[in-house]
Design an enzyme around this catalytic site. Structure first.
Site, PDB file in Angstrom:
ATOM      1  N   ARG A 161       0.842  -1.200   0.000  1.00 11.29           N
ATOM      2  CA  ARG A 161       0.000   0.000   0.000  1.00 11.29           C
ATOM      3  C   ARG A 161       0.872   1.242   0.000  1.00 11.29           C
ATOM      4  NH1 ARG A 161      -4.921   1.656   3.766  1.00 11.29           N
ATOM      5  NH2 ARG A 161      -3.741   0.593   5.378  1.00 11.29           N
ATOM      6  N   THR A 169      -0.698   7.672  -1.222  1.00 10.26           N
ATOM      7  CA  THR A 169      -2.004   7.584  -1.898  1.00 10.26           C
ATOM      8  C   THR A 169      -2.905   6.538  -1.243  1.00 10.26           C
ATOM      9  OG1 THR A 169      -1.267   5.848  -3.398  1.00 10.26           O
ATOM     10  CG2 THR A 169      -0.904   8.114  -4.123  1.00 10.26           C
ATOM     11  N   ASP A 186      -3.534 -10.775  12.218  1.00 11.30           N
ATOM     12  CA  ASP A 186      -2.804 -10.679  10.950  1.00 11.30           C
ATOM     13  C   ASP A 186      -2.453 -12.092  10.479  1.00 11.30           C
ATOM     14  OD1 ASP A 186      -0.737  -8.425   9.418  1.00 11.30           O
ATOM     15  OD2 ASP A 186      -0.389 -10.578   9.169  1.00 11.30           O
ATOM     16  N   ASP A 220       1.291 -12.841   9.925  1.00 11.18           N
ATOM     17  CA  ASP A 220       2.027 -12.957  11.195  1.00 11.18           C
ATOM     18  C   ASP A 220       1.699 -14.268  11.901  1.00 11.18           C
ATOM     19  OD1 ASP A 220       3.288 -10.559  10.848  1.00 11.18           O
ATOM     20  OD2 ASP A 220       2.016  -9.420  12.209  1.00 11.18           O
TER      21      ASP A 220
HETATM   22  N1  URA Z   1      -5.229  -8.853   6.787  1.00 13.38           N
HETATM   23  C1  URA Z   1      -5.052  -9.666   7.858  1.00 13.38           C
HETATM   24  O1  URA Z   1      -4.089 -10.408   7.928  1.00 13.38           O
HETATM   25  N2  URA Z   1      -5.959  -9.620   8.845  1.00 13.38           N
HETATM   26  C2  URA Z   1      -7.052  -8.830   8.822  1.00 13.38           C
HETATM   27  O2  URA Z   1      -7.859  -8.849   9.775  1.00 13.38           O
HETATM   28  C3  URA Z   1      -7.210  -7.986   7.697  1.00 13.38           C
HETATM   29  C4  URA Z   1      -6.288  -8.020   6.686  1.00 13.38           C
END
Ligand code: URA
Length: 215
Positions: free
Chosen positions: A110, A114, A206, A209
């Site tokens: 990202r 922008t 995530d 992760d």
């Molecule tokens: N990406 C992720 O890994 N977890 C989320 O909750 C949203 C996007």
């Protein structure tokens, strides 16, 4: 080729085995090793659903009893495309079920100014226009990166695209419906919402992760 027009836009796979495994994955106390193993297992179950509309033909075989026209898959041109990096967690389980599938990768980040997704990596199999393309990413959050990734695949010629994820937010499903209404979305759960940071709630955190043990 696949008649995706018969597939509905959003499919939630409510199978008890999928839901049970997903609940363990959501638990913050589940270890990285367990999370990875469950993602592999669940992706095999989801692959079963994602291939539901693949076209069939028949092939003459002989059973020990008699000849028969036996149902087989028509054409074998399938591609999996992983959205880096968490998408890779879904690949192995699906490849177990579809070992001959070709595999592509799309990487997006990202832009901090922008806030738009920008491509940093793209490696796709040849003949994308002739393949059923299954795009994989565990989390459909805002849908902005996914919409961009699908733009890239369409520019590369892909016409029959299906998206497979583990969790979807209503915002992401809506974004996809507007940007790519021709791309069916298959998920294990439709969660409540996104939080202010773009994370799915209740979600699982995530996915990258949790999968790779990073923070
Ligand atoms: N990406 C992720 O890994 N977890 C989320 O909750 C949203 C996007």
């Amino acid at each position: 080729m696949t008649d995706l027009s018969t597939a509905q836009h959003l499919t939630v796979v409510e199978h008890p085995m999928v839901q049970h495994k997903l609940s363990i994955m959501r638990d913050k106390n589940t270890s990285t090793a367990k999370f990875r193993q469950l993602l592999r297992e669940i992706s095999m179950l989801l692959a079963y659903e994602v291939t539901r509309h693949l076209p069939m033909t028949t092939q003459q075989i002989e059973t020990p009893m008699c000849p028969m026209d036996a149902p087989v898959l028509k054409g074998r041109k399938l591609a999996l495309v992983s959205i880096l990096r968490a998408g890779n967690g879904l690949l192995d389980g699906i490849l177990e079920l579809i070992p001959s599938a070709r595999v592509g990768f799309v990487g997006l980040y990202r832009d901090p100014e922008t806030l738009k997704p920008v491509q940093y990596y793209c490696k796709l199999p040849s003949e994308m226009s002739e393949r059923v393309v299954i795009v994989v990413d565990p989390m459909l959050a805002t849908g902005n990166s996914l919409a961009k990734a699908i733009d890239l695949l369409k520019e590369a010629g892909a016409r029959k695209i299906i998206f497979l994820c583990l969790l979807a937010a209503p915002e992401g499903v809506q974004r996809m419906k507007e940007a790519h209404p021709d791309v069916p979305v298959i998920t294990a759960a439709l969660d409540e919402r996104l939080n202010d940071h773009g994370y799915i709630v209740p979600g699982l955190g995530d996915a990258g992760d949790r999968l790779y043990g990073t923070k």
